[in-house]
Scaffold this motif. Structure first.
Motif, short mmCIF file in Angstrom:
data_model
loop_
_atom_site.label_atom_id
_atom_site.label_comp_id
_atom_site.label_asym_id
_atom_site.label_seq_id
_atom_site.Cartn_x
_atom_site.Cartn_y
_atom_site.Cartn_z
N MET A 85 0.58 -1.13 0.13
CA MET A 85 -0.01 0.07 -0.03
C MET A 85 0.86 1.40 -0.17
SD MET A 85 -3.30 1.13 0.05
CE MET A 85 -4.29 2.24 0.89
N PRO A 86 0.68 2.11 -1.00
CA PRO A 86 1.34 3.44 -0.95
C PRO A 86 1.40 3.99 0.49
CG PRO A 86 0.16 3.34 -2.85
CD PRO A 86 -0.49 2.18 -2.07
N SER A 87 2.28 4.85 0.71
CA SER A 87 2.55 5.52 1.90
C SER A 87 1.82 7.12 1.91
CB SER A 87 3.81 5.89 2.35
OG SER A 87 4.70 6.65 1.44
N ARG A 88 1.30 7.46 0.70
CA ARG A 88 0.54 8.75 0.65
C ARG A 88 -0.67 8.96 1.35
NH1 ARG A 88 2.37 8.51 -5.19
NH2 ARG A 88 4.03 10.03 -5.45
N SER A 89 -0.81 9.88 2.01
CA SER A 89 -1.98 10.19 2.61
C SER A 89 -3.30 10.00 1.87
CB SER A 89 -2.21 11.60 3.37
OG SER A 89 -2.48 12.63 2.48
N ILE A 90 -4.53 9.92 2.45
CA ILE A 90 -5.79 9.56 1.58
C ILE A 90 -6.09 10.95 0.89
CG2 ILE A 90 -8.22 9.44 1.86
CD1 ILE A 90 -6.98 6.78 2.41
N ALA A 117 -3.91 13.17 -0.13
CA ALA A 117 -2.73 13.19 -1.50
C ALA A 117 -3.05 12.32 -2.44
CB ALA A 117 -1.43 12.88 -1.03
N GLN A 118 -3.73 11.02 -2.11
CA GLN A 118 -4.19 10.17 -3.06
C GLN A 118 -5.40 10.69 -4.08
OE1 GLN A 118 -4.30 6.18 -1.94
NE2 GLN A 118 -2.81 6.34 -0.45
N THR A 119 -6.17 11.33 -2.88
CA THR A 119 -7.61 11.97 -3.85
C THR A 119 -7.10 13.10 -4.67
OG1 THR A 119 -8.63 11.14 -1.62
CG2 THR A 119 -9.74 12.84 -3.28
N GLY A 129 -4.42 13.23 -5.94
CA GLY A 129 -3.70 12.61 -7.14
C GLY A 129 -4.59 12.21 -8.18
N PHE A 130 -5.64 11.54 -7.57
CA PHE A 130 -6.75 10.82 -8.58
C PHE A 130 -7.33 11.90 -9.46
CE2 PHE A 130 -10.91 9.43 -9.60
CZ PHE A 130 -10.75 8.70 -10.65
N MET A 131 -7.70 13.00 -8.78
CA MET A 131 -8.54 14.26 -9.59
C MET A 131 -7.59 14.64 -10.33
SD MET A 131 -10.49 15.78 -6.13
CE MET A 131 -10.32 17.35 -6.55
N GLY A 132 -6.25 14.99 -10.08
CA GLY A 132 -5.10 15.42 -11.11
C GLY A 132 -5.16 14.41 -12.47
N TRP A 133 -5.00 13.38 -12.14
CA TRP A 133 -4.92 12.37 -13.21
C TRP A 133 -6.32 12.33 -14.25
CZ3 TRP A 133 -0.91 11.11 -15.84
CH2 TRP A 133 0.47 10.82 -14.98
N LEU A 134 -7.51 12.61 -13.39
CA LEU A 134 -8.78 12.46 -14.25
C LEU A 134 -8.84 13.71 -14.77
CD1 LEU A 134 -11.49 11.23 -14.72
CD2 LEU A 134 -12.11 12.32 -12.48
N ALA A 135 -8.51 14.81 -14.29
CA ALA A 135 -8.14 16.12 -15.01
C ALA A 135 -7.58 16.13 -16.14
CB ALA A 135 -7.89 17.35 -13.90
N LEU A 136 -6.49 15.40 -16.12
CA LEU A 136 -5.39 15.44 -17.31
C LEU A 136 -5.95 14.66 -18.25
CD1 LEU A 136 -2.56 16.39 -18.55
CD2 LEU A 136 -1.71 14.20 -17.35
N VAL A 137 -6.79 13.59 -17.90
CA VAL A 137 -7.24 12.84 -19.05
C VAL A 137 -8.50 13.27 -19.47
CG1 VAL A 137 -8.58 10.56 -19.23
CG2 VAL A 137 -6.52 10.51 -18.05
N LEU A 138 -9.21 14.29 -18.88
CA LEU A 138 -10.25 14.76 -19.19
C LEU A 138 -10.09 16.01 -20.04
CD1 LEU A 138 -12.78 14.54 -16.48
CD2 LEU A 138 -12.71 13.14 -18.37
N LEU A 139 -8.74 16.72 -19.82
CA LEU A 139 -8.44 17.79 -20.60
C LEU A 139 -7.95 17.29 -22.17
CD1 LEU A 139 -7.40 20.69 -21.02
CD2 LEU A 139 -5.20 19.76 -20.00
N ALA A 140 -7.16 16.16 -22.15
CA ALA A 140 -6.97 15.51 -23.44
C ALA A 140 -8.37 15.11 -24.05
CB ALA A 140 -6.38 14.30 -23.18
N GLY A 141 -9.26 14.78 -23.47
CA GLY A 141 -10.67 14.43 -24.08
C GLY A 141 -11.16 15.59 -24.69
N ALA A 175 -6.15 4.04 -14.07
CA ALA A 175 -4.92 3.19 -14.56
C ALA A 175 -3.73 3.95 -14.18
CB ALA A 175 -4.84 2.67 -15.82
N ALA A 176 -3.53 5.15 -14.61
CA ALA A 176 -2.28 6.29 -14.44
C ALA A 176 -2.32 6.69 -12.87
CB ALA A 176 -2.74 7.47 -15.17
N TRP A 177 -3.27 6.68 -12.18
CA TRP A 177 -3.41 6.98 -10.75
C TRP A 177 -2.65 5.78 -9.87
CZ3 TRP A 177 -6.95 4.80 -6.98
CH2 TRP A 177 -6.80 5.31 -5.67
#
Length: 164
Positions: free
Chosen positions: A1-6, A8-10, A12-24, A67-69
């Motif tokens: 399990m990664p050591s990042r806080s919940i 930071a993980q949240t 991070g997920f929002m950042g990857w989702l935003a990047l993917v949606l930006l490309a879309g 997947a990226a997250w």
């Protein structure tokens, strides 16, 4: 399990989702007239109706972000950074396809783009598998869809020489 806080993980997920949606979203900007343009093209009998593309891409973009997250949240290792760089690169190539095909009507370039995209997705899968196998599995539907899109791009380019 990664050591990042919940938190930071949240984020991070929002950042990857935003990047993917930006490309879309960048691809969608080129696709404003896509449905009417698609309807005018000579299409093979196996081409899906225009209404299929939005829901399929929405699902695929969601899987891509997860997947990226999953890879991002793993502890640092030699394969993680290259995997994420390839992932971001394929996002750019993905967005470019819509511009080449729908906005600029460049069928040969769109075909070259989608074939490069296939290679980049396969590379991302191989790199993701080294970091987090589940993340690699989440990209397989994307690879399958882009393989189908490659065949469709080729068929429509060949069937519409005056348009594409």
């Amino acid at each position: 399990m990664p050591s990042r806080s919940i938190r930071a993980q949240t984020l991070g997920f929002m950042g990857w989702l935003a990047l993917v949606l930006l490309a879309g979203g960048l691809g969608a900007l080129a696709s404003v007239e896509a449905a009417s343009f698609y309807a005018q093209l000579n299409r093979p009998g196996w081409a899906p109706p225009a209404g299929v593309f939005g829901p399929v891409w929405s699902l695929l973009y969601g899987l891509m972000a997860v997947a990226a997250w999953l890879v991002w949240r793993e502890p640092a290792q030699p394969s993680r950074a290259p995997a994420l760089v390839v992932f971001v690169l394929q996002l750019a190539v993905n967005a470019l396809w819509s511009w080449l095909f729908f906005a600029w009507h460049r069928g040969a370039w769109a075909l070259a783009d989608v074939l490069l995209l296939l290679v980049l997705i396969a590379t991302a899968i191989a790199l993701f598998r080294r970091v987090r196998p589940l993340a690699a599995w989440l990209l397989w539907p994307y690879l399958a869809w882009v393989a189908f899109a490659s065949a469709l791009t080729w068929a429509m380019w060949r069937a519409n020489p005056g348009v594409l």
